[in-house]
Write an enzyme that holds these catalytic residues in place. Structure first.
Site, PDB file in Angstrom:
ATOM      1  N   SER A 144       0.824  -1.210   0.000  1.00  0.00           N
ATOM      2  CA  SER A 144       0.000   0.000   0.000  1.00  0.00           C
ATOM      3  C   SER A 144       0.853   1.253   0.000  1.00  0.00           C
ATOM      4  CB  SER A 144      -0.849   0.059   1.278  1.00  0.00           C
ATOM      5  OG  SER A 144      -1.731  -1.008   1.355  1.00  0.00           O
ATOM      6  N   HIS A 165      -0.999  -2.983  -7.362  1.00  0.00           N
ATOM      7  CA  HIS A 165      -1.722  -2.551  -6.154  1.00  0.00           C
ATOM      8  C   HIS A 165      -3.226  -2.700  -6.377  1.00  0.00           C
ATOM      9  CE1 HIS A 165      -2.934   0.788  -3.136  1.00  0.00           C
ATOM     10  NE2 HIS A 165      -2.794  -0.348  -2.508  1.00  0.00           N
ATOM     11  N   GLU A 177      -3.541  -0.499  -9.668  1.00  0.00           N
ATOM     12  CA  GLU A 177      -2.445   0.417 -10.000  1.00  0.00           C
ATOM     13  C   GLU A 177      -1.245  -0.446 -10.395  1.00  0.00           C
ATOM     14  OE1 GLU A 177      -3.243   4.388  -7.314  1.00  0.00           O
ATOM     15  OE2 GLU A 177      -2.211   2.741  -6.315  1.00  0.00           O
ATOM     16  N   ASN A 215      -3.391   6.070  -2.736  1.00  0.00           N
ATOM     17  CA  ASN A 215      -3.071   6.245  -1.313  1.00  0.00           C
ATOM     18  C   ASN A 215      -2.370   7.564  -0.999  1.00  0.00           C
ATOM     19  OD1 ASN A 215      -4.360   3.952  -0.586  1.00  0.00           O
ATOM     20  ND2 ASN A 215      -2.526   2.668  -0.470  1.00  0.00           N
TER      21      ASN A 215
HETATM   22  C1  LIG Z   1      -3.905   5.581   6.895  1.00  0.00           C
HETATM   23  C2  LIG Z   1      -3.896   4.575   5.769  1.00  0.00           C
HETATM   24  C3  LIG Z   1      -5.148   4.336   5.060  1.00  0.00           C
HETATM   25  C4  LIG Z   1      -5.015   3.891   3.637  1.00  0.00           C
HETATM   26  C5  LIG Z   1      -5.326   2.452   3.446  1.00  0.00           C
HETATM   27  C6  LIG Z   1      -4.986   1.968   2.086  1.00  0.00           C
HETATM   28  C7  LIG Z   1      -5.377   0.555   1.812  1.00  0.00           C
HETATM   29  C8  LIG Z   1      -5.118   0.073   0.405  1.00  0.00           C
HETATM   30  O1  LIG Z   1      -3.796   0.160   0.003  1.00  0.00           O
HETATM   31  C9  LIG Z   1      -5.992   0.660  -0.674  1.00  0.00           C
HETATM   32  C10 LIG Z   1      -7.443   0.257  -0.538  1.00  0.00           C
HETATM   33  O2  LIG Z   1      -7.866  -0.840  -0.778  1.00  0.00           O
HETATM   34  S1  LIG Z   1      -8.417   1.517  -0.002  1.00  0.00           S
HETATM   35  C11 LIG Z   1      -9.997   0.769   0.167  1.00  0.00           C
HETATM   36  C12 LIG Z   1     -10.732   0.778  -1.124  1.00  0.00           C
HETATM   37  N1  LIG Z   1     -12.045   0.228  -0.886  1.00  0.00           N
HETATM   38  C13 LIG Z   1     -13.123   0.992  -0.644  1.00  0.00           C
HETATM   39  O3  LIG Z   1     -13.031   2.208  -0.667  1.00  0.00           O
HETATM   40  C14 LIG Z   1     -14.368   0.227  -0.345  1.00  0.00           C
HETATM   41  C15 LIG Z   1     -15.508   1.131  -0.023  1.00  0.00           C
HETATM   42  N2  LIG Z   1     -16.702   0.339   0.197  1.00  0.00           N
HETATM   43  C16 LIG Z   1     -17.463  -0.164  -0.818  1.00  0.00           C
HETATM   44  O4  LIG Z   1     -17.173   0.035  -1.977  1.00  0.00           O
HETATM   45  C17 LIG Z   1     -18.677  -0.955  -0.424  1.00  0.00           C
HETATM   46  O5  LIG Z   1     -19.052  -0.608   0.885  1.00  0.00           O
HETATM   47  C18 LIG Z   1     -18.468  -2.506  -0.501  1.00  0.00           C
HETATM   48  C19 LIG Z   1     -18.234  -2.914  -1.953  1.00  0.00           C
HETATM   49  C20 LIG Z   1     -17.321  -2.983   0.362  1.00  0.00           C
HETATM   50  C21 LIG Z   1     -19.738  -3.209  -0.005  1.00  0.00           C
HETATM   51  O6  LIG Z   1     -20.803  -2.777  -0.770  1.00  0.00           O
HETATM   52  P1  LIG Z   1     -22.237  -2.505  -0.135  1.00  0.00           P
HETATM   53  O7  LIG Z   1     -23.101  -2.044  -1.253  1.00  0.00           O
HETATM   54  O8  LIG Z   1     -22.061  -1.649   1.061  1.00  0.00           O
HETATM   55  O9  LIG Z   1     -22.690  -3.911   0.413  1.00  0.00           O
HETATM   56  P2  LIG Z   1     -23.207  -5.204  -0.333  1.00  0.00           P
HETATM   57  O10 LIG Z   1     -24.517  -4.941  -1.028  1.00  0.00           O
HETATM   58  O11 LIG Z   1     -23.133  -6.255   0.689  1.00  0.00           O
HETATM   59  O12 LIG Z   1     -22.104  -5.517  -1.456  1.00  0.00           O
HETATM   60  C22 LIG Z   1     -22.150  -5.054  -2.777  1.00  0.00           C
HETATM   61  C23 LIG Z   1     -21.578  -6.106  -3.686  1.00  0.00           C
HETATM   62  O13 LIG Z   1     -20.215  -6.380  -3.326  1.00  0.00           O
HETATM   63  C24 LIG Z   1     -20.050  -7.756  -3.012  1.00  0.00           C
HETATM   64  N3  LIG Z   1     -19.076  -7.884  -1.939  1.00  0.00           N
HETATM   65  C25 LIG Z   1     -19.036  -7.168  -0.805  1.00  0.00           C
HETATM   66  N4  LIG Z   1     -17.973  -7.502  -0.072  1.00  0.00           N
HETATM   67  C26 LIG Z   1     -17.320  -8.465  -0.750  1.00  0.00           C
HETATM   68  C27 LIG Z   1     -16.140  -9.205  -0.500  1.00  0.00           C
HETATM   69  N5  LIG Z   1     -15.408  -9.030   0.581  1.00  0.00           N
HETATM   70  N6  LIG Z   1     -15.741 -10.096  -1.415  1.00  0.00           N
HETATM   71  C28 LIG Z   1     -16.447 -10.305  -2.517  1.00  0.00           C
HETATM   72  N7  LIG Z   1     -17.582  -9.608  -2.820  1.00  0.00           N
HETATM   73  C29 LIG Z   1     -18.007  -8.725  -1.939  1.00  0.00           C
HETATM   74  C30 LIG Z   1     -21.430  -8.255  -2.626  1.00  0.00           C
HETATM   75  O14 LIG Z   1     -21.568  -9.643  -2.818  1.00  0.00           O
HETATM   76  C31 LIG Z   1     -22.286  -7.454  -3.560  1.00  0.00           C
HETATM   77  O15 LIG Z   1     -22.276  -8.043  -4.859  1.00  0.00           O
HETATM   78  P3  LIG Z   1     -23.580  -8.018  -5.804  1.00  0.00           P
HETATM   79  O16 LIG Z   1     -23.104  -8.730  -7.066  1.00  0.00           O
HETATM   80  O17 LIG Z   1     -23.907  -6.564  -6.030  1.00  0.00           O
HETATM   81  O18 LIG Z   1     -24.631  -8.765  -5.057  1.00  0.00           O
HETATM   82  N1  LIG Z   2      -6.189  -4.259   3.607  1.00  0.00           N
HETATM   83  C1  LIG Z   2      -6.285  -3.484   2.548  1.00  0.00           C
HETATM   84  O1  LIG Z   2      -7.288  -2.784   2.379  1.00  0.00           O
HETATM   85  C2  LIG Z   2      -5.179  -3.428   1.544  1.00  0.00           C
HETATM   86  C3  LIG Z   2      -5.443  -2.894   0.268  1.00  0.00           C
HETATM   87  C4  LIG Z   2      -4.407  -2.867  -0.689  1.00  0.00           C
HETATM   88  C5  LIG Z   2      -3.137  -3.347  -0.354  1.00  0.00           C
HETATM   89  N2  LIG Z   2      -2.945  -3.864   0.894  1.00  0.00           N
HETATM   90  C6  LIG Z   2      -1.610  -4.414   1.190  1.00  0.00           C
HETATM   91  O2  LIG Z   2      -1.679  -5.825   0.988  1.00  0.00           O
HETATM   92  C7  LIG Z   2      -0.813  -6.490   1.932  1.00  0.00           C
HETATM   93  C8  LIG Z   2      -1.620  -7.484   2.755  1.00  0.00           C
HETATM   94  O3  LIG Z   2      -2.683  -6.817   3.393  1.00  0.00           O
HETATM   95  P1  LIG Z   2      -3.919  -7.625   4.010  1.00  0.00           P
HETATM   96  O4  LIG Z   2      -4.911  -6.619   4.385  1.00  0.00           O
HETATM   97  O5  LIG Z   2      -4.283  -8.742   3.107  1.00  0.00           O
HETATM   98  O6  LIG Z   2      -3.239  -8.233   5.332  1.00  0.00           O
HETATM   99  P2  LIG Z   2      -3.717  -9.467   6.211  1.00  0.00           P
HETATM  100  O7  LIG Z   2      -3.183  -9.212   7.560  1.00  0.00           O
HETATM  101  O8  LIG Z   2      -5.162  -9.724   6.024  1.00  0.00           O
HETATM  102  O9  LIG Z   2      -2.935 -10.699   5.539  1.00  0.00           O
HETATM  103  C9  LIG Z   2      -1.547 -10.832   5.520  1.00  0.00           C
HETATM  104  C10 LIG Z   2      -1.224 -12.321   5.474  1.00  0.00           C
HETATM  105  O10 LIG Z   2       0.167 -12.498   5.205  1.00  0.00           O
HETATM  106  C11 LIG Z   2       0.614 -13.638   5.922  1.00  0.00           C
HETATM  107  N3  LIG Z   2       2.065 -13.553   6.026  1.00  0.00           N
HETATM  108  C12 LIG Z   2       2.793 -12.693   6.776  1.00  0.00           C
HETATM  109  N4  LIG Z   2       4.101 -12.891   6.550  1.00  0.00           N
HETATM  110  C13 LIG Z   2       4.197 -13.897   5.625  1.00  0.00           C
HETATM  111  C14 LIG Z   2       5.292 -14.553   4.974  1.00  0.00           C
HETATM  112  N5  LIG Z   2       6.553 -14.209   5.221  1.00  0.00           N
HETATM  113  N6  LIG Z   2       5.005 -15.522   4.069  1.00  0.00           N
HETATM  114  C15 LIG Z   2       3.720 -15.887   3.808  1.00  0.00           C
HETATM  115  N7  LIG Z   2       2.668 -15.293   4.402  1.00  0.00           N
HETATM  116  C16 LIG Z   2       2.895 -14.316   5.294  1.00  0.00           C
HETATM  117  C17 LIG Z   2      -0.130 -13.571   7.243  1.00  0.00           C
HETATM  118  O11 LIG Z   2      -0.205 -14.833   7.870  1.00  0.00           O
HETATM  119  C18 LIG Z   2      -1.498 -13.055   6.801  1.00  0.00           C
HETATM  120  O12 LIG Z   2      -2.399 -14.111   6.537  1.00  0.00           O
HETATM  121  C19 LIG Z   2      -0.126  -5.389   2.722  1.00  0.00           C
HETATM  122  O13 LIG Z   2       1.071  -5.067   2.092  1.00  0.00           O
HETATM  123  C20 LIG Z   2      -1.133  -4.228   2.613  1.00  0.00           C
HETATM  124  O14 LIG Z   2      -0.540  -2.972   2.787  1.00  0.00           O
HETATM  125  C21 LIG Z   2      -3.925  -3.927   1.854  1.00  0.00           C
END
Ligand SMILES: CCCCCCC[C@H](O)CC(=O)SCCNC(=O)CCNC(=O)[C@H](O)C(C)(C)COP(=O)([O-])OP(=O)([O-])OC[C@H]1O[C@@H](n2cnc3c(N)ncnc32)[C@H](O)[C@@H]1OP(=O)([O-])[O-]
Ligand SMILES: NC(=O)c1ccc[n+]([C@@H]2O[C@H](COP(=O)([O-])OP(=O)(O)OC[C@H]3O[C@@H](n4cnc5c(N)ncnc54)[C@H](O)[C@@H]3O)[C@@H](O)[C@H]2O)c1
Length: 309
Positions: A144, A165, A177, A215
């Site tokens: 990430s 990504h 990405e 991000n």
């Molecule tokens: C400080 C640091 C912070 C940064 C973090 C960065 C992290 C990372 O690097 C980047 C990211 O990912 S950023 C994060 C980016 N992500 C976001 O921003 C996510 C934002 N959230 C959303 O987009 C919505 O709330 C969801 C899609 C999660 C749920 O949708 P909803 O409408 O509230 O609920 P619904 O009606 O139940 O589901 C709708 C459809 O989705 C399906 N489904 C659901 N979960 C599923 C799963 N696990 N598996 C498979 N499928 C799944 C479900 O079956 C349904 O399908 P259908 O065919 O239509 O029946």
């Molecule tokens: N959570 C998110 O929304 C998100 C979105 C995009 C990218 N990512 C990135 O993806 C990566 C995984 O995130 P996550 O949310 O799936 O984490 P998670 O904690 O759900 O899963 C990580 C898994 O890696 C396994 N693991 C740790 N060290 C290992 C090793 N050496 N060999 C094999 N397996 C090992 C752990 O047992 C665990 O099951 C991170 O780099 C995170 O930044 C996360």
């Protein structure tokens, strides 16, 4: 076994571009991201090996993939149940699991790493696999926030190393990405773009800059929301409602943080804080530190900013 194809790349006029056709994929990390990537790769015809150090996590991942695919099949094949069953069987047959990354990479075209967000752990993993994987195998990290260049530096395949990504939940989010470092070859980059396309995703090209595109913009937003809550300028519930109804976001920043995982969020913050010690944006957050210290990582543990039990 790797295949090379030649095709004319749109936007590059007549220049022929080679890319490795990815058939066998090793996904390392069976958590929420690895399982999601495995689901999408398996259901688009790739032979997938999902690897984790923990066997129970792998079993849970396979169960989750099957459950998700059953939901998809029920909806998409509502009037063709036999075709749906065939699709499900084929997809599940494409998934195997292993706790030994070293032995499975020997037959793989692409390694996608989705393990813990820690530079040293990722470098150790790739450094070891580099000695075991065939020469043609492409390595990609789903990090990430870490630099792909830094992760790749533990290997001798800088030209065959890039970033993929994905977004959470992988089966639903349409973007990937694709990240090129200054050493990533054009062939590797095109192979990663083509793989993303095969998964049915839309890709954007990113440079290896902190947070890539999404991000770099999402982190300040989420961290500002946490600061706002810590100052008492708004409750987490009100901030979430405001961003959902005011901006049309599907989740507010606290719901999204719980969804991403607060452990992952802290890894990201700590990494950026170490790299930018004078930037107040990455200063320690008492609220986040407390939740993580208590093992409240969000949805995956049943509690984070909110309770899910
Ligand atoms: C400080 C640091 C912070 C940064 C973090 C960065 C992290 C990372 O690097 C980047 C990211 O990912 S950023 C994060 C980016 N992500 C976001 O921003 C996510 C934002 N959230 C959303 O987009 C919505 O709330 C969801 C899609 C999660 C749920 O949708 P909803 O409408 O509230 O609920 P619904 O009606 O139940 O589901 C709708 C459809 O989705 C399906 N489904 C659901 N979960 C599923 C799963 N696990 N598996 C498979 N499928 C799944 C479900 O079956 C349904 O399908 P259908 O065919 O239509 O029946
Ligand atoms: N959570 C998110 O929304 C998100 C979105 C995009 C990218 N990512 C990135 O993806 C990566 C995984 O995130 P996550 O949310 O799936 O984490 P998670 O904690 O759900 O899963 C990580 C898994 O890696 C396994 N693991 C740790 N060290 C290992 C090793 N050496 N060999 C094999 N397996 C090992 C752990 O047992 C665990 O099951 C991170 O780099 C995170 O930044 C996360």
């Amino acid at each position: 076994m790797a295949f090379f194809t030649h095709h004319i790349c749109r936007g590059l006029s007549s220049s022929a571009v080679r890319h490795v056709v990815i058939k066998n994929v090793t996904i390392i990390g069976g958590g929420q991201m690895g399982a999601g990537i495995a689901q999408v790769a398996a259901s688009t015809g790739h032979a997938v090996t999902l690897v984790d150090t923990n066997e129970d996590i792998l079993k849970k991942a396979v169960k989750g993939i099957e459950g998700n695919l059953k939901r998809v099949v029920k909806k998409k094949f509502a009037d063709k149940p036999e075709a749906g069953e065939e699709f499900l069987q084929k997809a599940m047959q494409n998934v195997s699991i292993s706790t030994d990354a070293g032995s499975v990479v020997q037959g793989t075209d692409l390694v996608v790493e989705a393990i813990v967000e820690n530079l040293k752990v990722k470098q150790d993993l790739f450094g070891g696999l580099d000695k075991l994987a065939p020469a043609h195998t492409i390595f990609a990290s789903n990090t990430s926030s870490l630099s792909i260049t830094d992760i790749a530096s533990s290997t001798n395949r800088l030209d065959r190393f890039g970033g993929l990504h994905f977004f959470n939940p992988v089966p639903v989010m349409r973007l990937v990405e694709v990240i090129a470092t200054s050493s990533t070859s054009q062939e590797t980059f095109d192979s990663l773009l083509n793989f993303s396309k095969m998964l049915g995703k839309t890709s954007v090209s990113c440079k290896d800059t902190p947070g890539f595109i999404v991000n770099r913009l999402l982190l300040p937003y989420i961290l500002d929301a946490v600061r706002m809550y810590e100052r008492g300028d708004g409750s987490k519930e009100d901030i979430d409602i405001a961003m959902k109804l005011g901006c049309g976001y599907p989740m507010g920043p606290f719901e999204l943080s719980d969804y991403v995982g607060l452990d992952t969020m802290k890894f990201i913050m700590d990494g950026w804080s170490a790299a930018n010690p004078d930037n107040p944006m990455f200063a320690q957050s008492e609220v986040l530190n407390k939740l993580v210290a208590e093992g409240k990582f969000g949805k995956k543990t049943g509690e984070g900013f909110y309770k899910y039990k």
